[in-house]
Design a protein around this motif. Structure first.
Motif, PDB file in Angstrom:
ATOM      1  N   GLY A 169       0.818  -1.206   0.000  1.00 17.67           N
ATOM      2  CA  GLY A 169       0.000   0.000   0.000  1.00 17.67           C
ATOM      3  C   GLY A 169       0.846   1.246   0.000  1.00 17.67           C
ATOM      4  O   GLY A 169       2.075   1.186   0.096  1.00 17.67           O
ATOM      5  N   ASP A 170       0.175   2.372  -0.135  1.00 19.12           N
ATOM      6  CA  ASP A 170       0.873   3.650  -0.173  1.00 19.12           C
ATOM      7  C   ASP A 170       1.498   3.953   1.179  1.00 19.12           C
ATOM      8  O   ASP A 170       0.875   3.760   2.225  1.00 19.12           O
ATOM      9  CB  ASP A 170      -0.115   4.771  -0.542  1.00 19.12           C
ATOM     10  CG  ASP A 170      -0.620   4.647  -1.968  1.00 19.12           C
ATOM     11  OD1 ASP A 170      -1.634   5.283  -2.284  1.00 19.12           O
ATOM     12  OD2 ASP A 170       0.000   3.903  -2.746  1.00 19.12           O
ATOM     13  N   GLU A 200      -0.481   8.567   2.801  1.00 22.25           N
ATOM     14  CA  GLU A 200      -1.897   8.681   2.465  1.00 22.25           C
ATOM     15  C   GLU A 200      -2.359  10.090   2.786  1.00 22.25           C
ATOM     16  O   GLU A 200      -2.396  10.488   3.952  1.00 22.25           O
ATOM     17  CB  GLU A 200      -2.716   7.641   3.239  1.00 22.25           C
ATOM     18  CG  GLU A 200      -2.354   6.209   2.862  1.00 22.25           C
ATOM     19  CD  GLU A 200      -3.016   5.188   3.764  1.00 22.25           C
ATOM     20  OE1 GLU A 200      -2.910   3.985   3.462  1.00 22.25           O
ATOM     21  OE2 GLU A 200      -3.626   5.571   4.762  1.00 22.25           O
ATOM     22  N   GLN A 201      -2.738  10.807   1.746  1.00 28.50           N
ATOM     23  CA  GLN A 201      -3.115  12.208   1.930  1.00 28.50           C
ATOM     24  C   GLN A 201      -4.629  12.336   1.793  1.00 28.50           C
ATOM     25  O   GLN A 201      -5.238  11.756   0.896  1.00 28.50           O
ATOM     26  CB  GLN A 201      -2.422  13.080   0.879  1.00 28.50           C
ATOM     27  CG  GLN A 201      -2.636  14.571   1.091  1.00 28.50           C
ATOM     28  CD  GLN A 201      -1.766  15.428   0.192  1.00 28.50           C
ATOM     29  OE1 GLN A 201      -0.812  14.944  -0.419  1.00 28.50           O
ATOM     30  NE2 GLN A 201      -2.091  16.701   0.111  1.00 28.50           N
ATOM     31  N   SER A 202      -5.204  13.149   2.690  1.00 28.33           N
ATOM     32  CA  SER A 202      -6.654  13.350   2.643  1.00 28.33           C
ATOM     33  C   SER A 202      -7.010  14.777   3.048  1.00 28.33           C
ATOM     34  O   SER A 202      -6.247  15.420   3.778  1.00 28.33           O
ATOM     35  CB  SER A 202      -7.345  12.360   3.592  1.00 28.33           C
ATOM     36  OG  SER A 202      -6.933  12.581   4.932  1.00 28.33           O
ATOM     37  N   SER A 234      -8.918  14.177  -0.814  1.00 28.75           N
ATOM     38  CA  SER A 234      -8.371  14.332  -2.163  1.00 28.75           C
ATOM     39  C   SER A 234      -8.844  15.654  -2.766  1.00 28.75           C
ATOM     40  O   SER A 234      -8.171  16.210  -3.639  1.00 28.75           O
ATOM     41  CB  SER A 234      -8.793  13.160  -3.044  1.00 28.75           C
ATOM     42  OG  SER A 234     -10.205  13.061  -3.087  1.00 28.75           O
ATOM     43  N   CYS A 236      -1.773  14.096   6.250  1.00 30.15           N
ATOM     44  CA  CYS A 236      -1.025  12.984   5.650  1.00 30.15           C
ATOM     45  C   CYS A 236      -0.715  11.973   6.735  1.00 30.15           C
ATOM     46  O   CYS A 236      -0.166  12.336   7.782  1.00 30.15           O
ATOM     47  CB  CYS A 236       0.264  13.478   4.999  1.00 30.15           C
ATOM     48  SG  CYS A 236      -0.014  14.246   3.394  1.00 30.15           S
ATOM     49  N   THR A 284       2.653   5.187   6.794  1.00 33.44           N
ATOM     50  CA  THR A 284       2.608   3.796   7.251  1.00 33.44           C
ATOM     51  C   THR A 284       3.920   3.385   7.909  1.00 33.44           C
ATOM     52  O   THR A 284       3.996   2.329   8.529  1.00 33.44           O
ATOM     53  CB  THR A 284       2.313   2.851   6.071  1.00 33.44           C
ATOM     54  OG1 THR A 284       3.284   3.070   5.050  1.00 33.44           O
ATOM     55  CG2 THR A 284       0.922   3.125   5.505  1.00 33.44           C
ATOM     56  N   GLY A 335       2.495  12.396  -1.206  1.00 32.95           N
ATOM     57  CA  GLY A 335       1.077  12.087  -1.178  1.00 32.95           C
ATOM     58  C   GLY A 335       0.477  12.376  -2.550  1.00 32.95           C
ATOM     59  O   GLY A 335       1.142  12.946  -3.418  1.00 32.95           O
ATOM     60  N   LYS A 336      -0.781  12.007  -2.733  1.00 27.19           N
ATOM     61  CA  LYS A 336      -1.411  12.173  -4.046  1.00 27.19           C
ATOM     62  C   LYS A 336      -2.049  13.542  -4.213  1.00 27.19           C
ATOM     63  O   LYS A 336      -2.636  13.832  -5.255  1.00 27.19           O
ATOM     64  CB  LYS A 336      -2.435  11.059  -4.276  1.00 27.19           C
ATOM     65  CG  LYS A 336      -1.780   9.707  -4.439  1.00 27.19           C
ATOM     66  CD  LYS A 336      -2.777   8.623  -4.786  1.00 27.19           C
ATOM     67  CE  LYS A 336      -2.040   7.301  -4.980  1.00 27.19           C
ATOM     68  NZ  LYS A 336      -2.959   6.187  -5.258  1.00 27.19           N
ATOM     69  N   GLU A 377       0.372  11.836  -9.367  1.00 26.65           N
ATOM     70  CA  GLU A 377       1.214  10.894  -8.629  1.00 26.65           C
ATOM     71  C   GLU A 377       2.677  11.112  -9.000  1.00 26.65           C
ATOM     72  O   GLU A 377       3.008  11.205 -10.181  1.00 26.65           O
ATOM     73  CB  GLU A 377       0.795   9.451  -8.929  1.00 26.65           C
ATOM     74  CG  GLU A 377      -0.595   9.128  -8.425  1.00 26.65           C
ATOM     75  CD  GLU A 377      -1.157   7.869  -9.027  1.00 26.65           C
ATOM     76  OE1 GLU A 377      -2.005   7.241  -8.373  1.00 26.65           O
ATOM     77  OE2 GLU A 377      -0.784   7.512 -10.163  1.00 26.65           O
TER      78      GLU A 377
END
Lengths: 109, 116
Positions: A1-2, A5-7, A9, A23, A26, A100-101, B42
């Motif tokens: 997994g990433d 993780e950014q939120s 989006s 962010c 993990t 992050g995305k 990305e």
């Protein structure tokens, strides 16, 4: 997994209001950097943190390596704050920086 | 904010052609990173250098790209044989020390490559 993780989006805010971007990591990260991509596509440095919090005008960022997260708070949002915000973190491998995305922020009049 | 200079701003190539882009890092920054950013925002790490030496690179870069950071010349990243999937924004960044160990990354404006 990433690993980063950014939120959220995407986020819409009315002028004068505020919110937070987050962010989660993990793995343990050494440091985090926040950027904003402007209308010309350039990545503008906002903050670099190895720990704790930093504040600059209407922006404030925090980084907790142990709890594996970083936040970017925006208060009193202005139209020019619109753009895509990225966090990037350096993991225990000194030369690896993971992004992050992105969060696309739209500030509404 | 950043004094990293990337050229050209836009690059259009046909499949199979070479595609070369350049980066001048900020003065005094010995570490240079290349990233590929796709249309979904990305970021993919490609390669990094400290002075003229490669620190890390991914498999794709090793096989299909040619990259160097000669002293007193711009750094360069060249795709040997462009593929449609290489269409992306290529970003160069520099820092004073290794990645985010102790210093900020400064990005250039990028080279947008389109492979027809």
């Amino acid at each position: 997994g990433d690993q980063v993780e950014q939120s959220p989006s995407a986020l819409s805010l009315h002028e004068g209001t505020g919110s937070a971007l987050r962010c989660n990591f993990t793995t343990t990260m050494r440091a985090v950097q926040w950027f904003r991509k402007n209308s010309r596509g350039s990545l503008i440095n906002l903050f670099y943190l190895a720990s704790g919090t930093k504040e600059n005008g209407r922006l404030k960022s925090a980084f907790d390596s142990k709890e594996r997260y970083s936040t970017l708070h925006i208060r009193d949002a202005q139209l020019e704050d619109s753009g895509t915000y990225f966090c990037a973190a350096g993991d225990t491998n000194a030369y690896k920086v993971i992004f992050g995305k992105g969060t696309h922020l739209h500030v509404l009049p | 904010n950043s004094k990293v200079i990337q050229t050209p701003r836009y690059l259009v190539k046909g499949q199979g052609q070479k595609a070369k882009m350049r980066c001048i890092p900020e003065k005094g920054h010995p570490v240079v990173f290349w990233y590929q950013q796709n249309k979904n925002n990305e970021f993919k790490f490609l390669i990094n250098f400290q002075n003229q030496e490669v620190l890390q690179q991914i498999d794709m870069t090793e096989k299909r790209f040619s990259a160097e950071c000669p002293s007193n010349s711009p750094c360069s990243l060249e795709i040997q044989s462009s593929e449609a999937g290489d269409s992306a924004l290529y970003l160069c960044a520099s820092s004073r020390l290794g990645g985010l160990v102790a210093e900020t990354l400064y990005f250039g404006s990028g080279t947008r490559l389109t492979v027809l």
